[in-house]
Design a protein around this motif. Structure first.
Motif, PDB file in Angstrom:
ATOM      1  N   ILE A   1       0.859  -1.171   0.000  1.00  0.00           N
ATOM      2  CA  ILE A   1       0.000   0.000   0.000  1.00  0.00           C
ATOM      3  C   ILE A   1       0.901   1.227   0.000  1.00  0.00           C
ATOM      4  CG2 ILE A   1      -0.173  -0.050   2.530  1.00  0.00           C
ATOM      5  CD1 ILE A   1      -2.960   1.201   2.240  1.00  0.00           C
ATOM      6  N   ARG A   2       0.508   2.252  -0.743  1.00  0.00           N
ATOM      7  CA  ARG A   2       1.277   3.498  -0.795  1.00  0.00           C
ATOM      8  C   ARG A   2       0.340   4.644  -0.429  1.00  0.00           C
ATOM      9  NH1 ARG A   2       5.452   3.018  -5.957  1.00  0.00           N
ATOM     10  NH2 ARG A   2       5.901   0.773  -5.733  1.00  0.00           N
ATOM     11  N   THR A   3       0.609   5.277   0.697  1.00  0.00           N
ATOM     12  CA  THR A   3      -0.230   6.381   1.160  1.00  0.00           C
ATOM     13  C   THR A   3       0.493   7.702   0.928  1.00  0.00           C
ATOM     14  OG1 THR A   3       0.672   6.327   3.402  1.00  0.00           O
ATOM     15  CG2 THR A   3      -1.223   4.905   2.945  1.00  0.00           C
ATOM     16  N   PRO A   4      -0.250   8.832   0.897  1.00  0.00           N
ATOM     17  CA  PRO A   4       0.385  10.137   0.706  1.00  0.00           C
ATOM     18  C   PRO A   4       1.313  10.488   1.874  1.00  0.00           C
ATOM     19  CG  PRO A   4      -2.001  10.271   0.373  1.00  0.00           C
ATOM     20  CD  PRO A   4      -1.719   8.930   0.987  1.00  0.00           C
ATOM     21  N   ILE A   5       2.331  11.295   1.604  1.00  0.00           N
ATOM     22  CA  ILE A   5       3.185  11.742   2.705  1.00  0.00           C
ATOM     23  C   ILE A   5       2.527  12.904   3.446  1.00  0.00           C
ATOM     24  CG2 ILE A   5       5.309  10.959   1.613  1.00  0.00           C
ATOM     25  CD1 ILE A   5       5.918  13.901   0.958  1.00  0.00           C
ATOM     26  N   LEU A   6       1.471  13.492   2.877  1.00  0.00           N
ATOM     27  CA  LEU A   6       0.714  14.562   3.523  1.00  0.00           C
ATOM     28  C   LEU A   6      -0.636  14.032   3.968  1.00  0.00           C
ATOM     29  CD1 LEU A   6       1.187  17.718   1.249  1.00  0.00           C
ATOM     30  CD2 LEU A   6       1.893  17.497   3.630  1.00  0.00           C
ATOM     31  N   GLU A   7      -1.000  14.343   5.212  1.00  0.00           N
ATOM     32  CA  GLU A   7      -2.313  13.977   5.730  1.00  0.00           C
ATOM     33  C   GLU A   7      -2.862  15.157   6.533  1.00  0.00           C
ATOM     34  OE1 GLU A   7      -3.969  11.203   5.201  1.00  0.00           O
ATOM     35  OE2 GLU A   7      -2.566   9.526   4.928  1.00  0.00           O
ATOM     36  N   GLU A   8      -4.165  15.143   6.789  1.00  0.00           N
ATOM     37  CA  GLU A   8      -4.724  16.136   7.696  1.00  0.00           C
ATOM     38  C   GLU A   8      -4.151  15.910   9.100  1.00  0.00           C
ATOM     39  OE1 GLU A   8      -8.852  16.961   7.752  1.00  0.00           O
ATOM     40  OE2 GLU A   8      -9.130  16.539   5.600  1.00  0.00           O
ATOM     41  N   THR A   9      -3.777  16.993   9.748  1.00  0.00           N
ATOM     42  CA  THR A   9      -3.121  16.904  11.046  1.00  0.00           C
ATOM     43  C   THR A   9      -3.951  16.132  12.058  1.00  0.00           C
ATOM     44  OG1 THR A   9      -1.996  19.004  10.616  1.00  0.00           O
ATOM     45  CG2 THR A   9      -2.093  18.270  12.913  1.00  0.00           C
ATOM     46  N   GLN A  10      -5.258  16.265  12.002  1.00  0.00           N
ATOM     47  CA  GLN A  10      -6.124  15.597  12.978  1.00  0.00           C
ATOM     48  C   GLN A  10      -6.003  14.078  12.916  1.00  0.00           C
ATOM     49  OE1 GLN A  10     -10.359  15.919  12.383  1.00  0.00           O
ATOM     50  NE2 GLN A  10     -10.151  16.165  10.174  1.00  0.00           N
ATOM     51  N   LEU A  11      -5.581  13.531  11.780  1.00  0.00           N
ATOM     52  CA  LEU A  11      -5.385  12.081  11.687  1.00  0.00           C
ATOM     53  C   LEU A  11      -4.362  11.632  12.725  1.00  0.00           C
ATOM     54  CD1 LEU A  11      -5.734   9.304  10.259  1.00  0.00           C
ATOM     55  CD2 LEU A  11      -3.861   9.980   8.755  1.00  0.00           C
ATOM     56  N   PHE A  12      -3.269  12.378  12.854  1.00  0.00           N
ATOM     57  CA  PHE A  12      -2.206  11.996  13.782  1.00  0.00           C
ATOM     58  C   PHE A  12      -2.510  12.441  15.207  1.00  0.00           C
ATOM     59  CE2 PHE A  12      -0.134  12.665   9.594  1.00  0.00           C
ATOM     60  CZ  PHE A  12       0.078  11.325   9.307  1.00  0.00           C
ATOM     61  N   SER A  13      -3.161  13.589  15.377  1.00  0.00           N
ATOM     62  CA  SER A  13      -3.486  14.031  16.737  1.00  0.00           C
ATOM     63  C   SER A  13      -4.501  13.077  17.371  1.00  0.00           C
ATOM     64  CB  SER A  13      -4.019  15.462  16.727  1.00  0.00           C
ATOM     65  OG  SER A  13      -5.197  15.566  15.953  1.00  0.00           O
ATOM     66  N   ARG A  14      -5.436  12.555  16.575  1.00  0.00           N
ATOM     67  CA  ARG A  14      -6.415  11.608  17.089  1.00  0.00           C
ATOM     68  C   ARG A  14      -5.847  10.191  17.175  1.00  0.00           C
ATOM     69  NH1 ARG A  14     -11.493  12.489  13.265  1.00  0.00           N
ATOM     70  NH2 ARG A  14     -12.169  10.584  14.337  1.00  0.00           N
ATOM     71  N   GLY A  15      -5.088   9.793  16.159  1.00  0.00           N
ATOM     72  CA  GLY A  15      -4.602   8.423  16.102  1.00  0.00           C
ATOM     73  C   GLY A  15      -3.357   8.183  16.941  1.00  0.00           C
ATOM     74  N   VAL A  16      -2.348   9.046  16.781  1.00  0.00           N
ATOM     75  CA  VAL A  16      -1.097   8.866  17.502  1.00  0.00           C
ATOM     76  C   VAL A  16      -1.237   9.321  18.955  1.00  0.00           C
ATOM     77  CG1 VAL A  16       1.333   9.585  17.606  1.00  0.00           C
ATOM     78  CG2 VAL A  16       0.261   9.100  15.390  1.00  0.00           C
ATOM     79  N   GLY A  17      -1.971  10.434  19.178  1.00  0.00           N
ATOM     80  CA  GLY A  17      -2.189  10.930  20.536  1.00  0.00           C
ATOM     81  C   GLY A  17      -1.778  12.377  20.681  1.00  0.00           C
ATOM     82  N   GLU A  18      -2.698  13.215  21.170  1.00  0.00           N
ATOM     83  CA  GLU A  18      -2.436  14.645  21.258  1.00  0.00           C
ATOM     84  C   GLU A  18      -1.319  14.979  22.229  1.00  0.00           C
ATOM     85  OE1 GLU A  18      -5.951  16.858  22.055  1.00  0.00           O
ATOM     86  OE2 GLU A  18      -6.975  16.238  20.211  1.00  0.00           O
ATOM     87  N   GLU A  19      -1.074  14.140  23.233  1.00  0.00           N
ATOM     88  CA  GLU A  19      -0.059  14.436  24.232  1.00  0.00           C
ATOM     89  C   GLU A  19       1.260  13.718  23.975  1.00  0.00           C
ATOM     90  OE1 GLU A  19      -0.373  16.735  26.338  1.00  0.00           O
ATOM     91  OE2 GLU A  19      -2.511  17.115  25.997  1.00  0.00           O
ATOM     92  N   THR A  20       1.389  13.009  22.854  1.00  0.00           N
ATOM     93  CA  THR A  20       2.650  12.339  22.547  1.00  0.00           C
ATOM     94  C   THR A  20       3.691  13.359  22.107  1.00  0.00           C
ATOM     95  OG1 THR A  20       1.977  11.962  20.255  1.00  0.00           O
ATOM     96  CG2 THR A  20       1.485  10.218  21.845  1.00  0.00           C
ATOM     97  N   ASP A  21       4.964  13.006  22.280  1.00  0.00           N
ATOM     98  CA  ASP A  21       6.043  13.885  21.825  1.00  0.00           C
ATOM     99  C   ASP A  21       5.954  14.118  20.324  1.00  0.00           C
ATOM    100  OD1 ASP A  21       6.924  13.956  24.390  1.00  0.00           O
ATOM    101  OD2 ASP A  21       8.714  12.737  24.072  1.00  0.00           O
ATOM    102  N   ILE A  22       5.521  13.089  19.591  1.00  0.00           N
ATOM    103  CA  ILE A  22       5.444  13.210  18.135  1.00  0.00           C
ATOM    104  C   ILE A  22       4.521  14.356  17.744  1.00  0.00           C
ATOM    105  CG2 ILE A  22       4.607  12.081  16.029  1.00  0.00           C
ATOM    106  CD1 ILE A  22       5.549   9.435  17.220  1.00  0.00           C
ATOM    107  N   VAL A  23       3.336  14.391  18.324  1.00  0.00           N
ATOM    108  CA  VAL A  23       2.345  15.406  17.957  1.00  0.00           C
ATOM    109  C   VAL A  23       2.686  16.770  18.562  1.00  0.00           C
ATOM    110  CG1 VAL A  23      -0.084  16.086  18.187  1.00  0.00           C
ATOM    111  CG2 VAL A  23       0.511  13.731  17.561  1.00  0.00           C
ATOM    112  N   THR A  24       3.141  16.785  19.799  1.00  0.00           N
ATOM    113  CA  THR A  24       3.360  18.071  20.474  1.00  0.00           C
ATOM    114  C   THR A  24       4.656  18.754  20.061  1.00  0.00           C
ATOM    115  OG1 THR A  24       4.430  16.965  22.365  1.00  0.00           O
ATOM    116  CG2 THR A  24       2.046  17.377  22.507  1.00  0.00           C
ATOM    117  N   LYS A  25       5.681  17.958  19.656  1.00  0.00           N
ATOM    118  CA  LYS A  25       6.981  18.579  19.419  1.00  0.00           C
ATOM    119  C   LYS A  25       7.629  18.270  18.079  1.00  0.00           C
ATOM    120  CE  LYS A  25       9.146  16.966  23.055  1.00  0.00           C
ATOM    121  NZ  LYS A  25      10.176  16.801  24.114  1.00  0.00           N
TER     122      LYS A  25
END
Length: 411
Positions: free
Chosen positions: A38-62
């Motif tokens: 599967i090949r997905t875009p390198i650009l996504e809506e930010t909310q995909l990662f804030s909801r999926g990865v977690g709003e308080e994770t280092d990835i999303v916050t920093k």
């Protein structure tokens, strides 16, 4: 001079040959286990990662690269599991028969401090098995990981294994963890003082050496697994043992993303130093529902840090040598040698053909390129149909015909 952006790099030969080898091995193993790309875009809506990865994770916050695109917040993907699940929901892959087994390869982006094996544009090879919560799938995924590493030639790696519980038992553990952290948080690093409030599980993943004696005394998630998670984790271990796959239980292994639950695992390799993790993965039952799916889609996956894997493989293996260097002497020999080179390349040999320069310089270049053999082609050789073939390691030189060249290269 314009240089590459900090945290990015150019991939150059001979290193790119190792990258191609690693990716070719991975594709071969994925095919054997019935995974499809599967090949997905390198650009996504930010909310995909804030909801999926977690709003308080280092990835999303920093760490995410986020920008406004005419009123829509977009981010370069920092990981790919959320993107794969988004595609799974959007294209109704749940309507297809069986477990959906998908793999991907490509660049990810995180703005973190560059260090050995860690870059701001980095590459991952990953896979996701979506549609089953069976512990047998967990074991099969880990088996596939071990097979990839073994086929790339990587040795002395260790599989670390844990369970982080589920929505029923993990909140109980987190409450106990908060209680334990309340009295010691001020003695931890600045990041962990923040995590103790916002995301206490991440404290267990801290890499600061001075914090480890405190962290070692914190509660263990394995003591709080519920009546569903405990047998599930035991079954994963049993399947791995039956398949002869060694592993080490690591109760502090929690991973850095909010969507993980139950089985989590890492693969570490000693040659990479302090940042020795080359793969991370785990189960993420419930992620699809978090991203808007009305149909449950339990899944498990992993991502290999390809930059680190290539580095480890390079350190454990010698570069693939050049089979033959051809040194033509004169214009006629250049034309004749070109035909010889073409035929040998068609037979699968790697051949470098010099087009100018004297014999001494050609031999020096053959040595620098690490050629196994050098073939000397001049007017006399063309006339006689026999060429001088020199073994660059032993120094032995012998006369060979065009047909004999392949025999010597295959010896």
């Amino acid at each position: 001079m314009i240089r590459a952006v900090k945290g990015t790099r150019d991939l150059l030969p001979p290193s790119t040959a190792v990258w191609n080898h690693v990716e070719s091995v991975a594709r071969s193993v994925f095919r054997a286990y019935n995974y499809h790309e599967i090949r997905t875009p390198i650009l996504e809506e930010t909310q995909l990662f804030s909801r999926g990865v977690g709003e308080e994770t280092d990835i999303v916050t920093k760490e995410m690269y986020t920008f406004d695109d005419h009123g829509t917040s977009l981010s370069l993907r920092p990981e790919n599991t959320a993107s794969v699940i988004r595609a799974y929901i959007e294209h109704r892959l749940d309507q297809r028969p069986g477990v959906q087994k998908l793999y991907y390869m490509g660049p990810m982006f995180r703005r973190e401090r560059p260090q050995k094996g860690r870059y701001r544009q980095f590459y991952q090879i990953g896979a996701e098995a979506i549609g089953s919560e069976s512990p047998a799938i967990d074991a099969e995924v880990i088996e596939m990981v071990v097979e990839i590493f073994a086929r790339t030639g990587l040795k002395d790696f260790t599989v670390l294994l844990n369970s982080v519980g589920c929505k029923d038992c993990r909140p109980i553990f987190i409450a106990k963890l908060r209680e334990a952290l309340a009295g010691v948080a001020d003695k931890l690093c600045v990041d962990c003082q923040r995590r103790a409030v916002t995301n206490p599980l991440r404290v267990l993943d801290c890499k600061v050496e001075a914090d480890q004696p405190i962290i070692d005394k914190l509660p263990s998630i394995l003591d709080y697994l519920c009546e569903n998670c405990r047998p599930h984790f035991a079954a994963v271990q049993r399947f791995l043992t039956e398949r002869g796959i060694g592993y080490e239980i690591k109760p502090r292994l929690v991973r850095g993303l909010d969507y993980y639950m139950r089985t989590t695992f890492e693969v570490v390799h000693g040659s990479l130093g302090a940042q020795n993790s080359v793969l991370g993965g785990g189960r993420y039952d419930g992620l699809a529902e978090m991203l808007g799916s009305k149909v449950p889609a339990p899944g498990i996956g992993f991502s290999i840090g390809e930059d680190r894997l290539v580095m480890a493989v390079e350190e454990s293996q010698a570069a693939e040598p050049l089979d033959l260097f051809i040194a033509p002497l004169g214009d006629a020999a250049v034309h004749h040698a070109g035909l010889l080179a073409r035929d040998l390349r068609r037979d699968g040999f790697s051949v470098e053909l010099a087009t100018e320069g004297k014999l001494k310089r050609a031999m020096e270049l053959a040595n620098k390129l690490g050629a196994r053999f050098t073939l000397i082609v001049g007017d006399n050789e063309i006339a006689s149909g026999e060429y001088a073939l020199k073994n660059m390691q032993s120094g032995e030189q012998q006369s060979v015909t065009a047909l004999q060249i392949k025999e010597r290269l295959n010896a």
